[in-house]
Design a protein around this motif. Structure first.
Motif, short mmCIF file in Angstrom:
data_model
loop_
_atom_site.label_atom_id
_atom_site.label_comp_id
_atom_site.label_asym_id
_atom_site.label_seq_id
_atom_site.Cartn_x
_atom_site.Cartn_y
_atom_site.Cartn_z
N LEU A 203 0.84 -1.09 -0.05
CA LEU A 203 -0.10 0.09 -0.06
C LEU A 203 0.80 1.36 0.07
CD1 LEU A 203 -2.89 -1.19 2.48
CD2 LEU A 203 -3.17 -0.20 0.07
N LYS B 43 -15.44 3.71 2.85
CA LYS B 43 -15.77 2.48 2.09
C LYS B 43 -16.66 2.86 0.96
CE LYS B 43 -19.97 1.06 4.76
NZ LYS B 43 -20.78 0.05 5.58
N VAL C 264 -14.34 4.42 -1.76
CA VAL C 264 -13.58 3.28 -2.51
C VAL C 264 -14.61 2.85 -3.48
CG1 VAL C 264 -12.47 1.16 -2.42
CG2 VAL C 264 -12.10 2.94 -0.54
N ILE D 176 -7.82 6.10 6.28
CA ILE D 176 -8.96 5.21 5.74
C ILE D 176 -9.86 4.78 6.84
CG2 ILE D 176 -9.64 3.31 4.33
CD1 ILE D 176 -7.86 5.03 2.68
N LEU E 40 -12.93 -4.77 3.02
CA LEU E 40 -12.03 -3.62 3.44
C LEU E 40 -12.04 -3.58 4.88
CD1 LEU E 40 -10.66 -0.88 2.67
CD2 LEU E 40 -12.95 0.06 2.77
N SER F 157 -6.48 -5.69 -0.51
CA SER F 157 -5.56 -4.60 -0.75
C SER F 157 -5.29 -4.05 -1.82
CB SER F 157 -4.27 -5.38 -0.08
OG SER F 157 -3.41 -4.47 -0.02
N ARG G 252 -7.69 -3.92 -4.42
CA ARG G 252 -8.92 -2.82 -4.52
C ARG G 252 -8.56 -1.68 -3.85
NH1 ARG G 252 -13.66 -1.97 -1.84
NH2 ARG G 252 -15.29 -1.30 -3.41
N LEU G 253 -8.12 -1.71 -2.54
CA LEU G 253 -7.79 -0.30 -1.98
C LEU G 253 -6.66 0.52 -2.48
CD1 LEU G 253 -8.25 1.67 0.49
CD2 LEU G 253 -6.83 0.12 1.89
N GLN G 254 -5.57 -0.18 -3.01
CA GLN G 254 -4.49 0.36 -3.74
C GLN G 254 -5.08 1.41 -4.81
OE1 GLN G 254 -1.08 -1.83 -4.63
NE2 GLN G 254 -1.42 -3.43 -3.02
N LEU H 189 -7.65 4.17 -4.00
CA LEU H 189 -7.00 5.30 -3.08
C LEU H 189 -5.98 6.05 -4.14
CD1 LEU H 189 -6.25 6.67 -0.60
CD2 LEU H 189 -4.50 4.92 -0.12
#
Length: 312
Positions: A37, A62, A65, A185, A219, A259, A261-263, A266
């Motif tokens: 990340l 969330k 995202v 987050i 998440l 992870s 998906r968040l990367q 974000l």
């Protein structure tokens, strides 16, 4: 004395209970995912605020995202200003009622609990819902009490009574700080039961199931994993009106997927909000509620096609 559950309650117990084939989480995975990340943020670090105060952090939850992965135009300006309505306030009221009911020494009738929850929320000026609730006339308030009481009663009939031995945590906040506290987050879990590695995270939902609900819970599992170094055992959505339970065992695959998906979300959110990147439009059901749909040719074309297909 053995606890006796009705069939609906037993279904929840069976679905959320321990299993013998729990996925193994490799040692060091939390450190690996956090490093991934942080490394993914290197190209956009120059865009970030200094983070010297809470207000100057770049914050993403969330819903943010999910929106940036759905339609970037909606993420930038399509959400409009949030307004409380009779429909969207029910979840908050029922969540509050469940929270209070878990910690009551003596049980109260559902309607009384809902009434008390509405009164407390109405009198809490720090919560935006209070302004909406105090404007309700007697008829609207009575209608709201009735609907919320029905949902809460349904919950008590179908969800097993929550014991203190299960270590319940209600409306507990989760947070992940990145880039030297310049990014946060955040989220809030409706209900968590147990301690890691046996922890179960549960979101209470009203309305129809959505794939986004799975992503939200993954998440939360990731944030909890990176904070504690131990992943929750399971995540689940509990639908208050239908009493359905959608659960998922937390595995290495799920954590890696969350992870990634968040990367992606974000980095793109920072590029859009702080870097002025041109948003990519992805027309979908969100177009019906988008605040800028009237000025979006892509969205208008999609809605026209949908309306024609549906015979509107």
């Amino acid at each position: 004395m053995t606890e006796t559950y009705n069939p609906a309650q037993q279904k929840v117990i069976d679905m959320l209970g321990r299993s013998s084939d729990r996925p193994e989480i490799p040692a060091g995975l939390a450190d690996e995912l956090r490093a991934d990340l942080e490394n993914s943020l290197l190209p956009v670090l120059h865009l970030l605020p200094d983070g010297s105060s809470y207000e100057k952090r770049f914050f993403l939850n969330k819903q943010g995202v999910t929106n940036v992965h759905s339609c970037e135009g909606f993420f930038i300006g399509g959400q409009g200003e949030f307004e409380w309505t009779h429909a969207n306030c029910k979840g908050t009221i029922v969540h509050k009622t469940i929270e209070v009911s878990i910690n009551l020494r003596q049980p109260m009738p559902p309607t009384d609990l809902v009434e008390e929850s509405i009164s407390r929320l109405s009198n809490d000026s720090s919560k935006s819902i209070s302004e909406f609730l105090i404007t309700l006339d007697e008829y609207d308030r009575a209608e709201l009490v009735g609907e919320c009481s029905g949902l809460f009663t349904r919950f008590t009939e179908c969800f097993p009574p929550i014991k203190n031995a299960w270590i319940p945590q209600v409306e507990s906040s989760l947070a992940l700080n990145l880039a030297g506290n310049r990014i946060r987050i955040g989220g809030k879990v409706d209900l968590a039961l147990g301690r890691p590695p046996d922890k179960v995270i549960i979101d209470f939902k009203t309305g129809h199931p959505s794939l986004a609900h799975h992503d939200d819970l993954r998440l939360y599992a990731l944030i909890d994993f990176l904070a504690l170094g131990q992943a929750p055992r399971k995540v689940a959505s509990y639908y208050l009106d239908s009493t359905d339970v959608h659960q998922e065992d937390v595995s290495e695959t799920i954590l890696r997927s969350a992870s990634r998906r968040l990367q992606d979300g974000l980095v793109r959110a920072i590029e859009l909000k702080l870097g002025g990147a041109e948003p990519v439009l992805r027309p979908a059901a969100l177009c019906r509620w988008c605040a800028i749909s009237a000025d979006c040719p892509t969205g208008l074309e999609y809605l026209a096609q949908r309306n024609e297909a549906e015979g509107w």
